[in-house]
Motif scaffolding. Structure first.
Motif, PDB file in Angstrom:
ATOM      1  N   ASN A 176       2.347  -6.010  -2.585  1.00 43.60           N
ATOM      2  CA  ASN A 176       1.761  -5.462  -1.378  1.00 43.60           C
ATOM      3  C   ASN A 176       2.860  -4.901  -0.490  1.00 43.60           C
ATOM      4  O   ASN A 176       4.044  -5.171  -0.676  1.00 43.60           O
ATOM      5  CB  ASN A 176       1.002  -6.558  -0.599  1.00 43.60           C
ATOM      6  N   LEU A 177       2.428  -4.114   0.487  1.00 43.48           N
ATOM      7  CA  LEU A 177       3.356  -3.665   1.503  1.00 43.48           C
ATOM      8  C   LEU A 177       3.843  -4.844   2.333  1.00 43.48           C
ATOM      9  O   LEU A 177       3.138  -5.839   2.492  1.00 43.48           O
ATOM     10  CB  LEU A 177       2.680  -2.649   2.425  1.00 43.48           C
ATOM     11  N   ALA A 178       5.049  -4.704   2.858  1.00 44.39           N
ATOM     12  CA  ALA A 178       5.571  -5.741   3.745  1.00 44.39           C
ATOM     13  C   ALA A 178       4.688  -5.849   4.980  1.00 44.39           C
ATOM     14  O   ALA A 178       4.032  -4.883   5.381  1.00 44.39           O
ATOM     15  CB  ALA A 178       7.008  -5.401   4.145  1.00 44.39           C
ATOM     16  N   LEU A 181       3.486  -2.971   7.749  1.00 41.98           N
ATOM     17  CA  LEU A 181       3.474  -1.607   7.215  1.00 41.98           C
ATOM     18  C   LEU A 181       2.078  -1.249   6.726  1.00 41.98           C
ATOM     19  O   LEU A 181       1.323  -2.109   6.270  1.00 41.98           O
ATOM     20  CB  LEU A 181       4.471  -1.467   6.074  1.00 41.98           C
ATOM     21  N   GLU A 182       1.758   0.037   6.809  1.00 42.83           N
ATOM     22  CA  GLU A 182       0.450   0.515   6.374  1.00 42.83           C
ATOM     23  C   GLU A 182       0.620   1.850   5.649  1.00 42.83           C
ATOM     24  O   GLU A 182       1.363   2.716   6.112  1.00 42.83           O
ATOM     25  CB  GLU A 182      -0.476   0.706   7.577  1.00 42.83           C
ATOM     26  N   MET A 183      -0.050   1.996   4.502  1.00 46.66           N
ATOM     27  CA  MET A 183      -0.029   3.266   3.780  1.00 46.66           C
ATOM     28  C   MET A 183      -1.368   3.966   3.962  1.00 46.66           C
ATOM     29  O   MET A 183      -2.424   3.359   3.840  1.00 46.66           O
ATOM     30  CB  MET A 183       0.236   3.041   2.292  1.00 46.66           C
ATOM     31  N   ILE A 244       3.747   6.090   4.899  1.00 45.23           N
ATOM     32  CA  ILE A 244       3.770   4.663   5.227  1.00 45.23           C
ATOM     33  C   ILE A 244       4.252   4.549   6.667  1.00 45.23           C
ATOM     34  O   ILE A 244       5.300   5.093   7.034  1.00 45.23           O
ATOM     35  CB  ILE A 244       4.687   3.879   4.275  1.00 45.23           C
ATOM     36  N   VAL A 273      12.108   7.760   1.711  1.00 43.56           N
ATOM     37  CA  VAL A 273      11.884   6.489   2.394  1.00 43.56           C
ATOM     38  C   VAL A 273      12.981   6.320   3.436  1.00 43.56           C
ATOM     39  O   VAL A 273      14.161   6.625   3.180  1.00 43.56           O
ATOM     40  CB  VAL A 273      11.908   5.310   1.393  1.00 43.56           C
ATOM     41  N   TYR A 277      13.945   0.924   5.368  1.00 39.60           N
ATOM     42  CA  TYR A 277      12.944   0.270   4.526  1.00 39.60           C
ATOM     43  C   TYR A 277      13.206   0.435   3.033  1.00 39.60           C
ATOM     44  O   TYR A 277      12.318   0.151   2.214  1.00 39.60           O
ATOM     45  CB  TYR A 277      11.555   0.814   4.876  1.00 39.60           C
ATOM     46  N   ARG A 280      12.381  -1.938  -0.943  1.00 37.44           N
ATOM     47  CA  ARG A 280      11.163  -2.740  -0.820  1.00 37.44           C
ATOM     48  C   ARG A 280      10.032  -2.215  -1.710  1.00 37.44           C
ATOM     49  O   ARG A 280       8.884  -2.646  -1.574  1.00 37.44           O
ATOM     50  CB  ARG A 280      10.699  -2.780   0.631  1.00 37.44           C
ATOM     51  N   LEU A 282       8.688   0.824  -1.712  1.00 37.75           N
ATOM     52  CA  LEU A 282       7.754   1.747  -1.057  1.00 37.75           C
ATOM     53  C   LEU A 282       7.567   3.034  -1.855  1.00 37.75           C
ATOM     54  O   LEU A 282       6.453   3.570  -1.933  1.00 37.75           O
ATOM     55  CB  LEU A 282       8.243   2.081   0.360  1.00 37.75           C
ATOM     56  N   LEU A 285       5.150   2.387  -4.679  1.00 33.95           N
ATOM     57  CA  LEU A 285       3.780   2.259  -4.183  1.00 33.95           C
ATOM     58  C   LEU A 285       3.163   3.621  -3.880  1.00 33.95           C
ATOM     59  O   LEU A 285       1.989   3.870  -4.205  1.00 33.95           O
ATOM     60  CB  LEU A 285       3.759   1.389  -2.930  1.00 33.95           C
TER      61      LEU A 285
END
Length: 341
Positions: A176-178, A181-183, A244, A273, A277, A280, A282, A285
């Motif tokens: 999952n995202l940390a 954070l939101e995608m 993100i 990115v 960040y 991680r 990202l 994802l």
């Protein structure tokens, strides 16, 4: 011009100003070029060709054409961005003769254009990424002109009906995202924050040497405008483009932009990115989200380009499932660097 690749006088060609020629006169060779784009890169080049033809009819596009006994057998053009010139394309297809080869004609066209640009006092930088042409095709003429060359890779991945269950995919994907954070999908309101992210993400990066738009927020916004508004890199697809976000922060944590280069082929035009960040997962994802969205809309294949020396990115893409299809050259000339040679 002293030092440039020598032009063979025996070539049965005339080199003339592109601005003397109309869209109708260039259309046949652009149709031939579109076939090469389709075969070599699975890229529908027709929209780009039509845009170029519109500029040709305005008679303001700098460049040259090669004539073989009166027939257009090749062309080259550039665009100016303040003190920088970008060689947008070169292409040749021999009409009547087996000799010279298409590459010979392209080299001659490039020679004339490079000579023009390097003798223009207002031009301090020349860039080009000749995506269609295999690595090394024009090495001689660019080396003679004092250009630095960076090899880039055109990579592709076939998309299956169940992208998320590709063998090994689960092991590579973070869960999952940390927290925080939101995608989500790209929005029109993301332009400003995306420009800031690109400029910050590419600070000190090799790709900012290849494309100086990455060096500033204003330049990054011009890059984004070209990607989103014009068909040079395909038709922008907001549904398969993702950002993100981090709540309370103006700068995005990550960005992936995707276009359609053919009705069944997607192309990732930008993936970056924030330095804060990185590490991680990202990027992975966002690639997974993009691939799943493309599959949901019946897309069979996705492609991207990457600088070969960017080992981390190349490794990421290969681990995700991309493989090398083609390689090409990005070339750069700086007036001050050229004087130091």
């Amino acid at each position: 011009m002293n030092g440039l690749w020598p032009v063979t006088s025996t070539l049965p060609l005339e080199i003339l100003d592109l601005r003397h020629y109309s869209a109708g006169q260039l259309r046949p060779i652009l149709e031939q070029e579109s076939l090469v784009w389709a075969e070599r890169l699975h890229w529908d080049y027709r929209a780009s060709a039509e845009l170029l033809l519109q500029y040709l009819d305005s008679r303001v596009l700098p460049g040259y054409v090669a004539l073989d006994k009166g027939d257009v057998s090749g062309y080259v053009f550039c665009v100016y961005e303040e003190s920088k010139a970008v060689i947008g394309d070169v292409f040749a297809s021999i009409v009547r003769h087996e000799e010279p080869s298409a590459v010979d004609v392209e080299n001659r066209l490039l020679h004339f254009l490079i000579e023009l640009l390097q003798n223009s006092p207002g031009v301090t930088r020349i860039e080009s990424q000749l995506l269609l042409h295999p690595h090394g095709s024009h090495e001689q003429v660019f080396a003679a002109g004092g250009f630095a060359t960076h090899r880039r890779l055109f990579m592709e991945m076939e998309l299956g009906p169940l992208q998320g269950t590709r063998p090994g995919a689960e092991a590579r994907l973070p869960g999952n995202l940390a927290p925080g954070l939101e995608m989500r999908r790209w929005r029109e309101t993301d332009f400003a924050s995306a420009g800031r992210l690109i400029s910050a993400a590419y600070e000190g990066h090799l790709d900012a040497e290849i494309n100086d738009q990455y060096r500033t927020v204003a330049g990054s916004l011009r890059f984004l405008h070209n990607i989103v508004r014009f068909p040079g890199c395909g038709i922008f697809d907001p549904s398969s483009s993702f950002v993100i976000t981090a709540p309370g922060q103006e700068q995005l944590a990550g960005l992936l932009l995707c276009s359609r280069i053919r009705k069944d082929v997607g192309h990732v035009t930008q993936l970056c990115v924030s330095k804060t960040y990185r590490g991680r997962g990202l990027a992975t994802l966002m690639l997974q989200a993009c691939a799943e969205e493309l599959v949901a809309h019946g897309i069979d294949e996705v492609t991207l380009t990457v600088t070969e020396a960017n080992a981390g990115a190349v490794s990421l893409y290969r681990a995700f499932g991309f493989h090398d299809k083609h390689s090409f050259d990005a070339v750069v000339w700086e007036r001050r660097a050229a004087h130091a040679l």
